[in-house]
Write a protein that holds these residues in place. Structure first.
Motif, PDB file in Angstrom:
ATOM      1  N   THR A  21       0.885  -1.322  -0.117  1.00  0.00           N
ATOM      2  CA  THR A  21      -0.103   0.015  -0.068  1.00  0.00           C
ATOM      3  C   THR A  21       0.787   1.156  -0.075  1.00  0.00           C
ATOM      4  O   THR A  21       0.565   2.234  -0.794  1.00  0.00           O
ATOM      5  N   HIS A  22       1.790   1.113   0.943  1.00  0.00           N
ATOM      6  CA  HIS A  22       2.763   2.287   1.063  1.00  0.00           C
ATOM      7  C   HIS A  22       4.054   2.248   0.076  1.00  0.00           C
ATOM      8  O   HIS A  22       4.982   3.176   0.193  1.00  0.00           O
TER       9      HIS A  22
ATOM     10  N   GLY B  64       1.639  -3.221  -7.387  1.00  0.00           N
ATOM     11  CA  GLY B  64       0.582  -3.569  -8.198  1.00  0.00           C
ATOM     12  C   GLY B  64      -0.389  -2.091  -8.194  1.00  0.00           C
ATOM     13  O   GLY B  64      -0.783  -1.580  -7.233  1.00  0.00           O
ATOM     14  N   GLY B  65      -0.691  -1.606  -9.453  1.00  0.00           N
ATOM     15  CA  GLY B  65      -1.414  -0.349  -9.658  1.00  0.00           C
ATOM     16  C   GLY B  65      -3.059  -0.547  -9.335  1.00  0.00           C
ATOM     17  O   GLY B  65      -3.724   0.351  -9.291  1.00  0.00           O
ATOM     18  N   GLY B  66      -3.376  -1.711  -9.447  1.00  0.00           N
ATOM     19  CA  GLY B  66      -4.837  -2.147  -9.245  1.00  0.00           C
ATOM     20  C   GLY B  66      -5.580  -1.842 -10.569  1.00  0.00           C
ATOM     21  O   GLY B  66      -6.737  -1.845 -10.517  1.00  0.00           O
ATOM     22  N   VAL B  67      -4.966  -1.709 -11.680  1.00  0.00           N
ATOM     23  CA  VAL B  67      -5.733  -1.452 -13.067  1.00  0.00           C
ATOM     24  C   VAL B  67      -6.160  -2.434 -13.416  1.00  0.00           C
ATOM     25  O   VAL B  67      -5.784  -3.768 -13.282  1.00  0.00           O
TER      26      VAL B  67
ATOM     27  N   ASP C 128      -3.102  -6.712  -9.416  1.00  0.00           N
ATOM     28  CA  ASP C 128      -2.578  -6.284  -7.901  1.00  0.00           C
ATOM     29  C   ASP C 128      -1.646  -7.335  -7.527  1.00  0.00           C
ATOM     30  O   ASP C 128      -1.425  -8.242  -8.193  1.00  0.00           O
TER      31      ASP C 128
ATOM     32  N   LEU D 141       9.513   6.554 -10.431  1.00  0.00           N
ATOM     33  CA  LEU D 141       8.092   6.338 -10.172  1.00  0.00           C
ATOM     34  C   LEU D 141       7.918   5.149  -9.001  1.00  0.00           C
ATOM     35  O   LEU D 141       6.978   4.807  -8.483  1.00  0.00           O
TER      36      LEU D 141
ATOM     37  N   GLY E  35       7.752   4.205  -5.296  1.00  0.00           N
ATOM     38  CA  GLY E  35       7.020   4.825  -4.309  1.00  0.00           C
ATOM     39  C   GLY E  35       5.620   5.016  -4.908  1.00  0.00           C
ATOM     40  O   GLY E  35       4.728   5.337  -3.977  1.00  0.00           O
ATOM     41  N   ARG E  36       5.366   4.627  -6.028  1.00  0.00           N
ATOM     42  CA  ARG E  36       3.743   4.883  -6.255  1.00  0.00           C
ATOM     43  C   ARG E  36       3.541   3.281  -6.739  1.00  0.00           C
ATOM     44  O   ARG E  36       4.322   2.691  -7.372  1.00  0.00           O
ATOM     45  N   SER E  37       2.219   3.093  -6.856  1.00  0.00           N
ATOM     46  CA  SER E  37       1.704   1.892  -7.408  1.00  0.00           C
ATOM     47  C   SER E  37       1.403   1.842  -8.880  1.00  0.00           C
ATOM     48  O   SER E  37       0.546   2.374  -9.365  1.00  0.00           O
ATOM     49  N   VAL E  38       2.364   1.337  -9.435  1.00  0.00           N
ATOM     50  CA  VAL E  38       2.212   1.623 -11.106  1.00  0.00           C
ATOM     51  C   VAL E  38       2.517   0.107 -11.711  1.00  0.00           C
ATOM     52  O   VAL E  38       2.444   0.312 -13.003  1.00  0.00           O
TER      53      VAL E  38
END
Lengths: 249, 268
Positions: A112-113, A133-136, A151, A216, A218-221
């Motif tokens: 999450t973080h 995972g970005g959850g797309v 995910d 990128l 630190g981001r969920s990508v």
């Protein structure tokens, strides 16, 4: 000739009484709104007190636990043999719990973080920013109408395979995502250099690998894998042999 | 109609009656008297206070009492250890509440994933006026199938692609950091299937209360909860109240996996 007291006193008394009654009637007219307001306040206060008595009454947890312990102590008396048996079991259970903690390195990933922690015996050796995972959700409208949800899985895993200079074999979704046709030939699926210097596979196609897009981190990508920066990946790859536990939450 | 003096007397009498009725209405939970408990020198039977045996008690009695006390303590610890071991050997996430160290730990397979410091911990059961509420037994409390209330809501980007499309599909936007994705409520619940609920609130939210918040919290909220609880037959049997810092409360809300279990450790 003076008026006789016998006629003036009663009339004076009568008028005084009449005056007092009139005053009381005026006071009564003034008092009833006050009485109504006070009555309402009283009813409201009574209602609040009664309803406050309902609900959940809280007590400090430590105190409640100690009371429970004290109550348990008052049960039927026990002998030394029973105590010795319980203490042996206590040691066995405590040791069994300690045994479950990995003895060597292990990875804890907060997806999450987007944080990765390399630990050994509960001591943190490395704290790194990662990408999870970005959850797309990718939906294929025609053809097989397949659906992918990108995910990162949660749970306990372990390092199954370690690869240097990994090559990415692009799955179908990677072509669909870019609007490209899915190749029939497998040799057209390979991409070099996309995954960085190292990759640690942990099952079902998921890996910890490098990235070209360190800005990128630190981001969920990602599409489910865990991406690390180059330096952090080197340390993780060097420290984690095959079988290293990975905890993802 | 009543005279002013009489009215004053009636009002004072009513307030006095309310003052006396409030302690009766707010019953404390049943204090379990230890079986066979004898009053100490002060004549007290408070189970929370360690009783020193009378000065003229035989040493054997004192040793027996000590052995029994130690046995009860170890038995309670063993019960909690067994439950913790079963959780650690499983595949589910679980929360461990330690009332002595004041910590909340998110665990998996015996490994600590996150640890949060708790400023305040409390446990409560439902009470009604003039009725004794049930005893609180938090040590070894185990609950399963925890779910956030309100649930965490996440907007997912959906990409629909089809074969033969000439234009490349749009790229998904780079999502903001986790701190910006979720809206964290000032207090939230983790509701379990066993009639156990955990309320998590942040200390900062509790402290910066305005007059309106105080009125809402101490008058409106209890009234609303009491009315809702009276109507709700499936009320929570036990509620845990955990107070932590705002950052920790928010972090827990963001990361808590679904179906997380809960275990409360005994005092050691």
């Amino acid at each position: 000739m003076a008026s006789t007291p016998s006629t003036s006193v009663p009339s004076a008394i009568a008028s005084a009484v009449e005056l007092a009654r009139a005053r009381r009637r005026r006071q009564k007219r003034r008092r009833w709104p006050l009485a109504v307001v006070l009555g309402c306040v009283f009813l409201l206060a009574a209602g609040v007190v009664i309803l406050r008595a309902y609900g959940y009454g809280y007590h400090p947890l430590a105190q409640a636990a100690k009371s429970q312990l004290a109550a348990a102590r008052g049960q039927a008396p026990a002998g030394l043999e029973q105590l010795a048996k319980l203490e042996r079991e206590n040691k066995r259970l405590a040791a069994a719990l300690v045994d479950l903690v990995p003895k060597g390195f292990y990875l804890v990933i907060d997806q999450t973080h987007n944080r990765l922690s390399l630990r050994k015996q509960d001591q943190e050796q490395l704290k790194a920013a990662c990408s999870a995972g970005g959850g797309v959700v990718l939906i294929e409208s025609g053809g097989g109408k397949r659906k992918w949800v990108f995910d990162t899985p949660r749970g306990r895993f372990s390092v199954l395979r370690k690869v240097e200079n990994p090559v990415w074999k692009k799955p179908d979704w990677a072509f669909l995502e870019e609007g490209e046709p899915i190749p029939k030939n497998d040799s057209e699926r390979f991409e070099y250099g996309m995954l960085g210097e190292y990759a640690l596979h942990f099952g079902n196609g998921y890996m910890i690998h490098g990235t070209l897009y360190e800005r990128l981190l630190g981001r969920s990508v990602t599409h489910g894998c865990i991406r690390l920066g180059r330096d952090d990946l080197r340390q993780v790859y060097a420290s984690c042999p095959i079988g290293t536990p990975i905890f993802i939450y | 109609m009543l005279h002013r003096a009489t009215l004053r007397r009636v009002l004072l009498g009513a307030l006095a009656a309310l003052w006396l009725a409030a302690p009766l209405a707010a019953q404390k939970p049943a204090a379990q008297k230890p079986a066979g408990a004898k009053p100490g020198a002060s004549g007290s039977t408070d189970p929370g206070r360690a009783e020193s045996p009378p000065s003229d008690a035989k040493p054997a009695d004192a040793k027996q009492a000590e052995t029994s006390a130690r046995t009860a303590t170890v038995a309670l610890q063993n019960d909690a250890l067994r439950k913790e071991l079963a959780l650690a050997k499983g595949t589910d996430f679980y929360l461990l509440v330690d009332p002595v160290r004041r910590t909340l730990r998110l665990m998996l397979s015996g490994v600590v994933l996150e640890e949060y410091h708790l400023h305040d911990l409390a446990i409560g059961t439902f009470r009604a006026p003039f009725q004794r509420s049930s005893a609180l037994n938090p040590a070894g409390l185990l609950a399963t199938q925890g779910a956030l209330d309100p649930p965490r809501e996440r907007d997912r980007f959906e990409l629909v692609v089809g074969p033969g499309e000439t234009d490349p599909p749009p790229e998904p936007p780079v999502p903001p950091p986790a701190e910006e994705i979720y809206r964290i409520p000032p207090r939230y619940w983790i509701r379990y299937a066993d009639g156990v609920a955990v309320e998590v609130r942040s200390r900062e939210e509790s402290r910066k209360a305005s007059l309106k918040t105080l009125v809402l919290e101490h008058i409106w909220e209890p009234l609303r909860m009491a009315l809702a609880d009276l109507r709700n037959k499936n009320r929570d049997k036990v509620r845990l109240l955990l107070e932590m810092s705002r950052e920790d409360a928010a972090a827990l809300y963001r990361v808590l996996p679904p179906d997380t279990k809960l275990l409360v450790l005994p005092p050691t």
